[in-house]
Write a protein that holds these residues in place. Structure first.
Motif, short mmCIF file in Angstrom:
data_model
loop_
_atom_site.label_atom_id
_atom_site.label_comp_id
_atom_site.label_asym_id
_atom_site.label_seq_id
_atom_site.Cartn_x
_atom_site.Cartn_y
_atom_site.Cartn_z
N UNK A 32 1.53 -12.72 -1.22
CA UNK A 32 0.29 -13.29 -1.74
C UNK A 32 0.10 -12.94 -3.22
N UNK A 33 0.65 -11.82 -3.66
CA UNK A 33 0.51 -11.45 -5.07
C UNK A 33 1.25 -12.43 -5.98
N UNK A 66 -8.62 -7.89 2.62
CA UNK A 66 -8.79 -6.51 2.13
C UNK A 66 -7.90 -5.53 2.88
N UNK A 67 -7.87 -5.65 4.22
CA UNK A 67 -7.12 -4.69 5.03
C UNK A 67 -5.64 -4.73 4.72
N UNK A 68 -5.05 -5.92 4.71
CA UNK A 68 -3.60 -6.02 4.51
C UNK A 68 -3.20 -5.79 3.06
N UNK A 69 -4.06 -6.17 2.12
CA UNK A 69 -3.74 -5.96 0.72
C UNK A 69 -3.79 -4.48 0.33
N UNK A 70 -4.48 -3.67 1.13
CA UNK A 70 -4.53 -2.23 0.87
C UNK A 70 -3.15 -1.61 0.85
N UNK A 71 -2.22 -2.17 1.62
CA UNK A 71 -0.87 -1.61 1.68
C UNK A 71 -0.20 -1.63 0.31
N UNK A 72 -0.63 -2.56 -0.52
CA UNK A 72 0.00 -2.72 -1.83
C UNK A 72 -0.93 -2.31 -2.98
N UNK A 73 -2.09 -1.77 -2.66
CA UNK A 73 -3.05 -1.41 -3.69
C UNK A 73 -3.70 -2.61 -4.35
N UNK A 74 -3.77 -3.72 -3.64
CA UNK A 74 -4.29 -4.98 -4.20
C UNK A 74 -5.61 -5.39 -3.56
#
Length: 615
Positions: A32-33, A66-74
């Motif tokens: 997604x990034x 929010x939850x899944x993007x936390x894995x990448x600091x995003x």
């Protein structure tokens, strides 16, 4: 016209996988990034699907929450990533395809410690971002957990009138993980207001079509299907899908015959697969009636013919109970272990517990020794099962093996991390927590695996859980214990306690729990042993008085061992006034110590069961 209007009279072709193509191009990161860093790459994939014949494409936002993007600091870029994704999809569609805002399931195939409220908050944020950008519909896809999908659908339906597509994912033909029949699940989603309902991911065309044969054509919604290309293979460190586009072409009419109106692809599919669907179904009208294959009524799952011994909670209702930990040896000589098991059985121990590579150090397999000890001495083993060493597959296989061996008592534990043991560079798996493991074991007792598969018979496990009273915030430990009880824990075994004051605090904290507690007591063997336990072993704390008593005898090993026994007996005196269960821990395979303490615990008054501790 509009998406739903078109679906009334047409079969619409949707796009295929986004992540599969990005992965094949060598991109293995947060896909997604790339909406921000490599927008041209995302847009070109969308365009390839439109050119292949897709009438419907989805935004590159499957994990843009929010939850899944936390894995990448995003996690702070939810809005930017979703907005960019919609813009790219719209540019690629060019008015020739509908754009769906995609939101993926969070709970996945395994247990999840995330609460539904956390997931709802994350979902709402992403939903609003997509709706603000004017998508043509919302696609809720890859939901293995029906409760989660229903909750998300209710929120989405209350916030928008745009079409909503809801898709569940299966690991077994015809049923969800919780054994809900697919036809039942689809009806529930239709009733909650989903405009299109269907299946995606995990299954290839063969098994997805087989599942759809059990699904009625909805009265107020349309059916969708997004099959995988195949099962992935693992070659040279990369996952590869080998599904053939020609195979998709041949299956297209079979999907049409099942009443599918929206047909796309999931993992492993490419523009070639979508083109095959489009060419085969171009101009064909949808099927409005079909014969539904009735799912056979579930056969009542019986318990195994093996009847387990009386459970420890049942024993505690009748009398005082003593269980003893006798750890498997670090070396291959098992002579002392089996001598100890026999001696503890003769001393009256109700069970021996066998640790699962405690302190992350390899020992002889506790399952093997449990089976042999039960056969050779008649002792009842309690097998510790740590989350550290096995993934979800291994844990389920292990449980099936324990059941087959007739080992019905398990202590579900998290397990010390690998870095504290002999091989600090080893991996700690932790696919599940101890709470999730307890749930899994209890699901096995219903005859159902974690994936929802029928096990053929019910297991008969009694599940113990660990409790550490040596923490500063006992109230938090009690809250965690309550979660374990909710998950299905039948009783607790505590870390060793070394003061009467701590015993009283411990009893006060757990006295209202609805399951019994075995309080841990471990005899000390020397001053060095006492210091090691206090300073270096996680979860164990000794009082200053106890350490001082042992330190006074540091130069007299025999006297120190006698003093360690005396301390333990004093603690047993106090513990039996508060708890019905005593858990003795054998140090260094010195089973003579715990044999003496077992006999002592049974000899002291009162012998009748005490009701201070709930049982």
């Amino acid at each position: 016209m509009g998406l739903l209007k078109d679906l009334e009279s047409k079969i619409l072709i949707a796009d295929g996988a986004m992540g599969t193509l990005l992965y094949s191009y060598g991109t293995d990161c947060c896909f997604e990034q790339l909406n921000l860093s490599h927008p041209e790459q995302i847009q070109s994939i969308h365009q390839a699907y439109v050119q292949a014949g897709a009438h419907v494409i989805q935004t590159n936002t499957y994990s843009a929450n929010y939850i899944k993007l936390q894995r990448y600091g995003l996690e702070e870029q939810v809005k930017e990533l979703n907005s960019a994704a919609v813009s790219l999809a719209k540019k690629a569609a060019g008015g020739n395809a509908y754009v769906l805002g995609t939101i993926g399931g969070i709970r996945g195939t395994g247990p999840s410690s995330l609460s539904l409220e956390e997931i709802k908050r994350s979902f709402r944020e992403q939903l609003y971002c997509l709706l603000l950008e004017g998508v043509d519909g919302i696609l809720l896809e890859t939901f293995y957990d029906l409760e989660e999908l229903e909750a998300m659908l209710k929120i989405a339906r209350s916030q928008t009138d745009v079409p909503i597509i809801s898709q569940i994912s299966l690991q077994e033909v015809g049923v969800l993980n919780d054994r809900t029949p697919v036809n039942t699940a689809i009806k529930r989603l239709e009733e909650l207001g989903s405009d299109v309902v269907g299946l995606n991911c995990r299954l290839g065309p063969f098994h997805m079509i087989k599942t759809l044969e059990e699904v009625e054509i909805p009265k107020h919604a349309f059916l969708s299907a997004y099959p995988n290309a195949s099962l992935p293979s693992y070659v040279d460190g990369k996952f590869q899908f080998e599904g053939d586009a020609e195979y998709f072409k041949n299956s297209a009419s079979l999907f049409r015959n099942q009443g599918i109106r929206l047909l796309g692809g999931c993992c492993g599919t490419t523009p070639a697969h979508i083109e095959a669907f489009a060419k085969e179904l171009n101009g064909l009208p949808p099927v409005t009636e079909k014969n539904v294959r009735q799912r056979p009524e579930p056969i009542a799952v019986a318990s195994s013919g093996q009847k387990p011994q009386i459970s420890l909670p049942e024993i505690l209702q009748e009398r005082r109970s003593v269980i003893v930990e006798l750890d498997p040896p670090r070396k291959l000589d098992t002579t002392r272990f089996f001598e100890g098991a026999k001696a503890l059985k003769e001393a009256g121990a109700d069970a021996i517990t066998l640790a699962d590579n405690s302190l992350a150090s390899p020992r002889i397999c506790n399952t093997s020794l449990s089976s042999l000890a039960k056969a050779q001495t008649g002792v009842q083993p309690i097998v510790h099962l740590a989350c550290r060493d096995r993934n979800i597959i291994g844990l389920q296989s292990h449980l099936m093996g324990l059941h087959t061996l007739g080992l019905h008592d398990i202590l579900a534990i998290t397990g010390d991390p690998a870095k504290v043991g002999d091989f600090p560079g080893a991996s700690s798996v932790y696919d599940v927590t101890s709470i999730e493991l307890i749930k899994m074991i209890k699901q096995f007792n219903e005859g159902v695996s974690l994936s929802g598969k029928d096990l053929g018979e019910k297991t008969q496990f009694t599940v113990g859980a660990a409790f550490n009273p040596n923490v500063k915030a006992l109230d938090r430990a009690v809250q965690r214990a309550e979660k374990k009880i909710e998950a299905g824990a039948d009783y607790f075994i505590s870390q060793p306690v070394y003061s009467e004051e701590k015993l009283l605090q411990f009893h006060e904290a757990v006295k209202d729990l609805p399951v019994p507690v075995y309080v841990g007591i471990m005899p000390l063997t020397s001053s060095r042993n006492a210091d090691f336990l206090h300073y270096e072993v996680p979860g164990i704390k000794l009082s200053e008085e106890v350490r001082n008593r042992m330190a006074e005898l540091k130069d007299d090993p025999l006297a120190a061992a006698r003093e360690g026994l005396a301390i333990s007996k004093s603690l047993i005196d106090a513990a039996t006034e508060l708890f019905n269960g005593i858990y003795l821990i054998t140090p260094f395979m010195r089973y003579e110590l715990t044999v003496e303490l077992t006999q002592y615990a049974y000899d002291i008054a009162p012998q009748n069961v005490r009701r201070i501790q709930n049982v």
